[in-house]
Write a protein that holds these residues in place. Structure first.
Motif, PDB file in Angstrom:
ATOM      1  N   ARG B  20      -2.754 -19.864  35.388  1.00 33.09           N
ATOM      2  CA  ARG B  20      -1.484 -19.956  36.722  1.00 33.09           C
ATOM      3  C   ARG B  20      -2.122 -20.848  37.642  1.00 33.09           C
ATOM      4  NH1 ARG B  20      -2.117 -14.731  40.831  1.00 33.09           N
ATOM      5  NH2 ARG B  20      -0.213 -15.965  41.320  1.00 33.09           N
ATOM      6  N   LEU B  21      -3.437 -21.192  37.889  1.00 35.85           N
ATOM      7  CA  LEU B  21      -3.738 -22.157  38.621  1.00 35.85           C
ATOM      8  C   LEU B  21      -3.742 -23.398  37.959  1.00 35.85           C
ATOM      9  CD1 LEU B  21      -5.029 -23.021  40.898  1.00 35.85           C
ATOM     10  CD2 LEU B  21      -7.109 -23.180  39.809  1.00 35.85           C
ATOM     11  N   GLN B  22      -3.703 -23.614  36.798  1.00 35.11           N
ATOM     12  CA  GLN B  22      -3.612 -24.824  36.194  1.00 35.11           C
ATOM     13  C   GLN B  22      -1.951 -25.603  36.370  1.00 35.11           C
ATOM     14  OE1 GLN B  22      -5.222 -23.858  32.451  1.00 35.11           O
ATOM     15  NE2 GLN B  22      -6.789 -25.825  32.627  1.00 35.11           N
ATOM     16  N   LEU B  24       0.310 -24.451  38.710  1.00 34.59           N
ATOM     17  CA  LEU B  24       0.760 -25.104  40.391  1.00 34.59           C
ATOM     18  C   LEU B  24       0.181 -26.004  39.859  1.00 34.59           C
ATOM     19  CD1 LEU B  24       1.541 -22.624  42.278  1.00 34.59           C
ATOM     20  CD2 LEU B  24      -1.051 -22.526  42.473  1.00 34.59           C
ATOM     21  N   LEU B  25      -0.521 -26.450  39.426  1.00 37.65           N
ATOM     22  CA  LEU B  25      -1.530 -27.411  40.287  1.00 37.65           C
ATOM     23  C   LEU B  25      -0.439 -28.830  39.479  1.00 37.65           C
ATOM     24  CD1 LEU B  25      -5.370 -27.628  40.239  1.00 37.65           C
ATOM     25  CD2 LEU B  25      -3.137 -27.574  41.301  1.00 37.65           C
ATOM     26  N   ASP B  28       2.257 -29.024  42.106  1.00 39.20           N
ATOM     27  CA  ASP B  28       1.515 -29.415  43.219  1.00 39.20           C
ATOM     28  C   ASP B  28       1.304 -31.394  43.066  1.00 39.20           C
ATOM     29  OD1 ASP B  28       1.448 -27.497  44.100  1.00 39.20           O
ATOM     30  OD2 ASP B  28       0.051 -26.721  44.282  1.00 39.20           O
ATOM     31  N   ARG B  29       1.187 -31.061  41.738  1.00 39.41           N
ATOM     32  CA  ARG B  29       0.481 -32.775  41.597  1.00 39.41           C
ATOM     33  C   ARG B  29       1.382 -33.752  41.311  1.00 39.41           C
ATOM     34  NH1 ARG B  29      -4.895 -31.712  38.580  1.00 39.41           N
ATOM     35  NH2 ARG B  29      -6.286 -30.805  39.700  1.00 39.41           N
TER      36      ARG B  29
END
Lengths: 267, 91
Positions: B20-22, B24-25, B28-29
């Motif tokens: 999920r974090l990957q 999300l980033l 974001d990035r």
């Protein structure tokens, strides 16, 4: 030569203030003259974590507005020589100070101190911009959670954009039993994702709550694992060549005695 | 989701967190807004429609992550364009 280091995170409640208090305390225990600056105007807390809340006369905003000299606002720590706190104002807001004023305060502190640690407020607005204004280096604090790591990534981007390119990561509140069960991201998982070097890891430790209750940073506690972890990362911060503390094998004194006993009794 | 099975009953929620974090980033990035994606979608549709008949409702454009050979992730613009039929006169 002195160094200004900002402790930041984006997300609130991940341990910026606790980290600032502990690194600062250990730096002064090692003989460095250290100033702690609380830039969380309106929500100051570093004074409480240091146990100095009853000694505040002047604050950061008083200095900026010329109500007092910088030296009058610096509070001497009750335990360690060479450790001072510049508290934030509690009844004002972040707009009471601007980045240029912060830079001139950190520049003035450089003349008397080896290390100046800036405790940054949560968020990415004015308070953050003030906190990083005079910084040579940033320590980004995160916890092994999606939200905290996401915010850390954003902060790293903003630090780069603001030309604070010297930054390192602190992973706080890691629970090794959950990591072993596969229910918490480990150090490698987080380092895979973020473009930053690791300064250190701090285990989740109930003793932090106890030490904060008393207003005594845990780093002075010889036995606690979190205290040990803060000493380890501070050593790395000042360039001592020590590896990141291994939380897996690093038991407290009691565990060590227990395992010793087990070995001898099985023979 | 096979991840759950491969660890023999362990919940292993950290892999869910990491995935999920990957993703999300990547978003974001890349700093892309829904408006940006709508614009890209519109332009792609216009160009492709010159050559093939496409199912406009099935058209999907999104930013996703793509695993590179060194196991890092890079953002990728993924467009899924269902074709109804080719335009005869252009084949």
């Amino acid at each position: 030569m002195s160094e200004v280091i900002v402790i930041t995170s984006g997300k609130g409640g991940v341990g910026k203030t606790t980290t600032t208090a502990n690194i600062g305390t250990y730096l002064s225990m090692k003989g460095f003259k250290t100033a702690l600056v609380d830039t969380d105007i309106g929500l100051r807390n570093l004074d409480v974590v240091m146990g100095l809340e009853n000694r505040i006369v002047y604050d950061l905003v008083d200095v900026v507005e010329g109500q007092c000299r910088l030296k009058q606002a610096l509070i001497k720590d009750k335990r360690f020589d060479g450790l001072y706190l510049l508290p934030a104002a509690q009844t004002r807001d972040k707009t009471a100070v601007n980045p240029e004023q912060m830079r001139s305060i950190t520049d003035e502190l450089r003349q008397d101190f080896d290390y100046i640690l800036i405790d940054c407020p949560a968020g990415i607005e004015q308070g953050f911009k003030n906190a990083i204004a005079g910084a040579d280096k940033a320590l980004v604090v995160t916890t092994p959670e999606v939200s905290a790591v996401r915010d850390a990534d954003r902060i790293i981007g903003l630090l780069e954009a603001s030309d604070v390119r010297d930054h390192m990561l602190i992973i706080n509140r890691i629970k090794m039993d959950m990591v072993k069960r596969g229910d918490m991201m480990n150090i490698d998982d987080i380092m895979d994702i973020l473009a930053i070097d690791l300064l250190g890891v701090i285990p989740d430790d109930e003793n932090i709550v106890i030490s904060t209750n008393k207003g005594e940073p845990i780093v002075v506690d010889e036995k606690s694992l979190a205290g040990q972890a803060y000493r380890n990362l501070t050593q790395r911060l000042i360039g001592e060549d020590v590896p990141v503390i291994n939380l897996d094998t690093n038991y407290g004194l009691i565990d060590r005695l227990k395992s010793l006993f087990k070995i001898s009794s099985s023979r | 989701m096979d991840l759950f099975k491969s660890f023999g009953g362990k919940s292993n929620s950290k892999n869910v967190a990491k995935e999920r974090l990957q993703l999300l980033l990547v978003h974001d990035r890349a700093d892309v807004s829904p408006k940006f994606l709508e614009m890209v979608k519109g332009e792609i549709m216009n160009v492709i429609s010159n050559y093939v008949e496409i199912d406009e409702d099935g058209l999907n454009v999104e930013i996703t992550k793509e695993r590179k050979t060194d196991d890092t992730f890079v953002p990728a613009l993924h467009a899924n364009i269902p074709i109804k039929k080719m335009k005869k006169n252009l084949r």
